[in-house]
Motif scaffolding. Structure first.
Motif, PDB file in Angstrom:
ATOM      1  N   ALA A   1       2.415  31.277  20.767  1.00  0.00           N
ATOM      2  CA  ALA A   1       1.562  32.187  19.991  1.00  0.00           C
ATOM      3  C   ALA A   1       2.294  33.497  19.734  1.00  0.00           C
ATOM      4  O   ALA A   1       3.199  33.871  20.471  1.00  0.00           O
TER       5      ALA A   1
ATOM      6  N   ASP B   1      -2.316  29.271  18.585  1.00  0.00           N
ATOM      7  CA  ASP B   1      -2.433  30.498  17.793  1.00  0.00           C
ATOM      8  C   ASP B   1      -3.240  30.299  16.512  1.00  0.00           C
ATOM      9  O   ASP B   1      -3.079  31.052  15.557  1.00  0.00           O
TER      10      ASP B   1
ATOM     11  N   ARG C   1       0.325  30.346  26.513  1.00  0.00           N
ATOM     12  CA  ARG C   1       0.352  30.142  25.060  1.00  0.00           C
ATOM     13  C   ARG C   1       1.683  30.677  24.525  1.00  0.00           C
ATOM     14  O   ARG C   1       1.741  31.633  23.765  1.00  0.00           O
TER      15      ARG C   1
ATOM     16  N   PRO D   1       1.788  26.280  18.072  1.00  0.00           N
ATOM     17  CA  PRO D   1       0.699  27.158  17.644  1.00  0.00           C
ATOM     18  C   PRO D   1      -0.414  26.388  16.942  1.00  0.00           C
ATOM     19  O   PRO D   1      -1.514  26.897  16.767  1.00  0.00           O
TER      20      PRO D   1
END
Ligand SMILES: [Ca+2]
Ligand SMILES: [Ca+2]
Length: 1006
Positions: free
Chosen positions: A159, A491, A156, A447
């Motif tokens: 994020a 995110d 990720r 995100p």
């Protein structure tokens, strides 16, 4: 060929005679006094632009500006207007002369003169008035000093974790109150601030809608009260307990490489660089411009046109303080990008790299028609990669603008790592624009969205008020196809990697198509508390109707692969061959043509490798070691693959599962049944499927372990006993009343298998109320072990109207909580409690009990040991919603809000324990008793608060699920964060003595 020879000869002979295309050269070693020839090039792009303007009136062929390799630092925006345009048949071409990406236009200026300070920190005093919001080190974005520190999560990458969560926060504030606050946990006390006037808090105030991240000025930090107060900018919403946040932009937070701090008052820049050595050698650059290159026509009748940018690299622009969503900047009219277009036509951007933007990568605002963006790599972007926005009304506001944002082509682009400074971001945004095409591209690391599209409807979020068209341009006839999307939604929540909303009304004609798209790994950070990300999300009820989805495959979405807000968006959509519906046929997917095309520049990494067809997996072995499990092992295909092998597992010819490992356990088998297994492999998630392995047969052995009697309980009518076994009981034995005896002697009248095959419902003569009994089962002779024939056993029970008893001592999570429970919450051992307890994470952990368990219209008792991790409105038990349904209820709410108590809530009425009777982070026994028309709360075995009148509460019977840890209301599940043990539901009012025993006699710690 014969006929071409004379023509070729003419061409070879004529260059000196025919008019040549004008060509100017720019070099970092050039001089603006030069004529701009190859031998004597210009030094700046501005000088070349003047030369082009002078040459344009005489031009009969393309004018080419060849930019030599090197970095060209722009201290102001390079602006192109109508005067710089080509015309039909004559384009103006700005090209990188020495290869793709070699001519680099940068908004960054190197910073030199760094002085060592304490530890790893280096300092530099900027000239008066200099400042910036983002900083780069050798092409990598540095971060404003923050607390807690950023932690890179390779899955990720876009994020912004780690986050802390608030212990508490303000309730909704009165109008005009701009002082919001959150209270932090003692363990998360921030370092003492160096310059509080500059400190920001980035906070998701709501928990739900976990996409709404404020960036707010901190106004006070009270360490005694553990309170961070901040300017809510007029948004006086509640800040929930457990709100994610981090602090930013204070020198005290500067403690790890990659962080910087610019003190705006003194102009002192402090930094811990990522690289080693003196920072003067590390190419640390500060951006000086917000928009690097701008094409700006005066209006739609005076467009910039016929410009081509080829192979250029556009890099390093500044940000604006990201307090507001990007659209707050007049929907892009006051926003910035590496390349910004307004009032343009027939502009081509080919094989360009856009990297390190403080705002958008490429922004087209207002009238922009027939432009092409192809072969580009757009990455490391503050907000969105490519934004097309024409969300404007005509003057007067009663009709849509006549500007058109149409017929633009975005093809063969790799767009990734967006949203680095503003979370509400997308690889591609399409706002109120039509007839555009987005295709053959790879979109990842966002995100939030890969693509989002908005149009011109409005209504309300509940779908109850009528939907209507607005005075904005529509979004229609856009085509998105052959897109390879992965790793988005990193995110935030309540989103789809593909998202669309407010496009259409019932029967409307604003239709857009999505075709040949793969979407993988849509997943957010674990700290995200909202609705988990979907593959595709059509938001706003009845406002995203009639869209077309063909040949779309979604894998590993954290939420559902496809979600619709209100059923109408989904039911009106035209769907053909989509993976979330039955009958999906992978053979119709153009895997080889999805994503980047073969000519995508190798300088930008080239296209992703084409998946190949694997050979069949070999050496399949299948073993059934028990009556309920088959283990399969095999070896990888011999073919060299471009990615990881993904295996499809077939049982009796039907696909049952996929695995990225060469082992699989099939736990969905039945004893004494023969099965045939085969395995096939594919190259990654998407690609041609290889042939199946040779079949392998197995027969699952008979279960030789007899069912064991686990427990018994009396039902509310005291005329039945429910016997619970650990596995299915043979129906003929269950019906044999001679096998069951109850002592003291109670006549058994009939018996049968219950709705679960492992329970037996025994009808008896009347049981005495609140007495102790023993149920015995005696197996028939001969005493052979076998399937469904229970072993001899006995179980004691009390006819005490205990409807449900959750001890949560089973070690296995999910599904193994006991015959009465299912769910995803785990059980854990904790110090001070016997056995295990149920842990609820406050994000998405839940347990469901029997739906037929109801409190009815008489007396009842709820009792449990609880550990409350955080305060706030969090539901421990629920059977329905608590706000407007007379026969539904929850238990757990605090009343009034933040009273640190516990309330039984029904139909908007609260029956709460005393304020501050339920503090956080300790074990407490809580009980709620209804006795005739009176409600009594108990905490740790003693009454809490006054008895309350429950006479207006009627029959609490409904068919909704019995939930632990949440309520059945998706918009606000009120997740409980903490632990629960020894949960009891009685169909009678326990006496004060009984409650005291439950609440003071703790089971011994092991
Ligand atoms: Ca830090
Ligand atoms: Ca327990």
């Amino acid at each position: 060929m014969k006929t071409t020879f004379p023509l070729l000869a003419v061409l070879l002979l004529t260059p000196l005679a025919a008019p040549r295309a004008a060509e100017f050269f720019i070099s970092t070693a050039g001089n603006d006094e030069n004529p701009g020839t190859e031998e004597l090039p210009f030094a700046t792009l501005e000088r070349a632009r003047h030369a082009v303007r002078d040459a344009l009136p005489r031009a009969t062929e393309d004018i080419v500006v060849s930019i030599r390799a090197g970095v060209y630092r722009l201290e102001r925006t390079l602006l192109f207007t109508e005067q710089d345009s080509g015309r039909d048949g004559v384009a103006v071409v700005w090209r990188s002369a020495d290869g793709i990406g070699k001519a680099r236009l940068s908004g960054g200026t190197p910073l030199g003169g760094w002085q060592p300070h304490a530890g790893d920190v280096w300092k530099l005093r900027l000239p008066d008035g200099a400042g910036f919001q983002t900083l780069y080190e050798d092409g990598v974005r540095l971060r404003k000093a923050r607390f807690p520190n950023y932690r890179h999560d390779p899955e990720r990458a876009s994020a912004c974790g780690d986050y802390h969560v608030s212990e508490s926060g303000n309730a909704e504030l009165a109008a005009g109150n701009r002082r919001s606050w959150l209270e932090y946990f003692a363990a998360n006390a921030p370092p003492v601030a160096a310059s509080p006037a500059q400190m920001k808090v980035l906070v998701f105030p709501w928990g739900v809608c976990d996409w709404h991240r404020w960036t707010c000025q901190v106004t006070a930090l009270d360490r005694g009260a553990r309170r961070i107060e901040f300017d809510n900018m007029g948004d006086r919403t509640e800040v929930i307990d457990g709100a994610r946040y981090f602090l930013e932009d204070d020198l005290a937070f500067l403690d790890v490489p990659g962080e910087f701090h610019l003190d705006r008052a003194s102009g002192v820049l402090s930094c811990i660089p990522l690289g080693r050595g003196h920072p003067d050698t590390l190419n640390i650059t500060a951006p000086k411009v917000l928009t690097l290159v701008e094409l700006r026509g005066a209006d739609r009748d005076h467009c910039v046109r016929n410009l081509r940018f080829e192979g250029l690299s556009l890099e390093e622009t500044d940000a604006i303080s990201p307090s507001l969503f990007w659209w707050a900047h007049e929907w892009g009219r006051r926003d910035h990008a590496l390349l910004r277009l307004s009032n343009t036509e027939a502009v081509s951007i080919r094989n360009c790299r856009l990297r390190n933007s403080g705002r958008h990568g490429l922004l087209m605002v207002g009238h922009n028609v027939g432009n092409t963006v192809c072969g580009c790599r757009i990455e490391q972007i503050g907000i969105s990669g490519v934004t097309l926005c024409n969300r404007f009304s005509a003057p007067g506001g009663t009709s849509a603008t006549a500007d058109r944002l149409e017929h633009n082509l975005l093809c063969n682009n790799r767009i990734h790592d967006v949203g680095q400074l503003g979370l509400y971001a997308s690889c591609v945004e399409l706002m109120n624009c039509s007839h555009n095409e987005v295709c053959h591209s790879e979109l990842f690391n966002s995100p939030r969205y890969a693509t989002t599209m908005r149009g011109n409807t409005e209504g309300d979020a509940t779908g109850k008020l009528p939907v209507r068209w607005t005075a904005l341009p529509p979004a229609k006839q856009n085509r998105l196809h052959h897109l390879r999307i992965h790793h988005c939604g990193q995110d935030s929540g309540d989103l789809g990697a593909l998202q669309a909303c407010v496009l259409n009304i019932p029967g409307g004609d604003c239709i857009n198509t999505y075709e040949q798209i793969t979407i993988a790994d849509t997943r957010a950070l674990d700290s995200m508390m909202d609705h988990p990300p979907n593959g595709i999300f059509l938001d706003w009820p009845k406002q995203t109707m009639h869209q077309v989805f063909r040949d779309i495959q979604v894998v590993r979405a954290q939420g559902e692969p496809f979600r619709s807000n209100g059923e109408e968006n989904a039911t009106s959509a035209i769907m053909a061959n989509v993976s979330w519906k039955g009958g999906f046929d992978e053979n119709r997917m153009d895997y080889g043509d999805i994503g980047l095309q073969a000519d995508y520049p190798p300088e930008f990494g080239g296209p992703s490798p084409q998946p190949v067809q694997p050979s069949a997996p070999a050496e399949l072995s299948v073993v059934a070691l028990s009556h309920d499990s088959v283990t399969l092992r095999w070896s990888a295909p011999a073919t060299r693959l471009s990615g990881s092998a993904c295996y499809l597992i077939y049982r009796d010819g039907k696909e049952i599962a996929r695995s990225f490992d060469e082992v699989f356990e099939d736990a969905a088998v039945k004893q004494s049944v023969a099965y045939r297994y085969e395995i096939a492999a594919r190259d990654g998630d998407f690609g041609p499927l290889g042939p199946r392995s040779g079949p392998c047969d197995v027969r699952v052995p008979v279960d030789t372990q007899p069912p064991q009697l686990l427990a018994a309980r009396a039902t509310r009518d005291l005329r039945h006993v429910v016997a619970m076994f650990n596995k299915a009981v043979r129906p003929d034995l269950a019906a044999d009343t001679t096998r069951f005896t109850i002592e003291p002697r109670v006549k058994v009248q009939s018996a049968r298998v219950g709705s679960s095959p492992s329970t037996v419902i025994i009808e008896t003569a009347a049981l005495a109320a609140d007495a102790s009994y023993v149920l015995r089962f005696n197996r028939p002779p001969p005493q052979t072990a076998g399937s469904g024939i229970p072993a001899d056993g006995s179980a004691g029970f009390r006819s005490d109207l205990l409807l449900l008893h959750g001890q949560f001592d089973a070690a296995k999570p999910a599904g193994a909580l006991g015959e009465q429970f299912r769910g995803n919450a785990a059980t854990v051992p904790v110090e001070g409690r016997a056995g295990r307890v149920l842990r609820l994470d406050g994000r998405n952990a839940w347990v469901e009990g029997p739906a037929d368990l109801n409190l009815g219209d008489g007396d009842f008792t709820l009792a449990a040991w609880i550990w409350k991790e955080r305060s706030g409105n969090r539901v421990v038990l629920a059977k329905g919603n608590d706000f407007s349904s007379p026969n539904e209820w929850t238990w757990g709410f605090e009343y009034p809000l933040k009273a640190n108590n516990i309330a039984f809530r029904c139909n908007g009425h609260y029956f709460a324990s005393a304020p501050d009777s339920v503090p956080t982070r300790r074990w407490l026994h809580v009980a709620f008793v209804r006795k005739t028309d009176t409600a009594i709360n108990y905490i740790n075995g003693v009454p809490s608060g006054e008895p309350q009148d429950m006479s207006k509460v009627g029959d609490l019977t409904n068919s909704l699920p019995f939930l632990i840890g949440r309520r059945p209301f998706e918009r606000s599940p009120a997740w409980f964060a903490g632990m629960v043990d020894d949960l009891r539901v009685y169909a009678r009012a326990l006496s004060a003595d009984e409650i005291r025993r439950l609440g003071t006699v703790e089971p011994a710690a092991q």
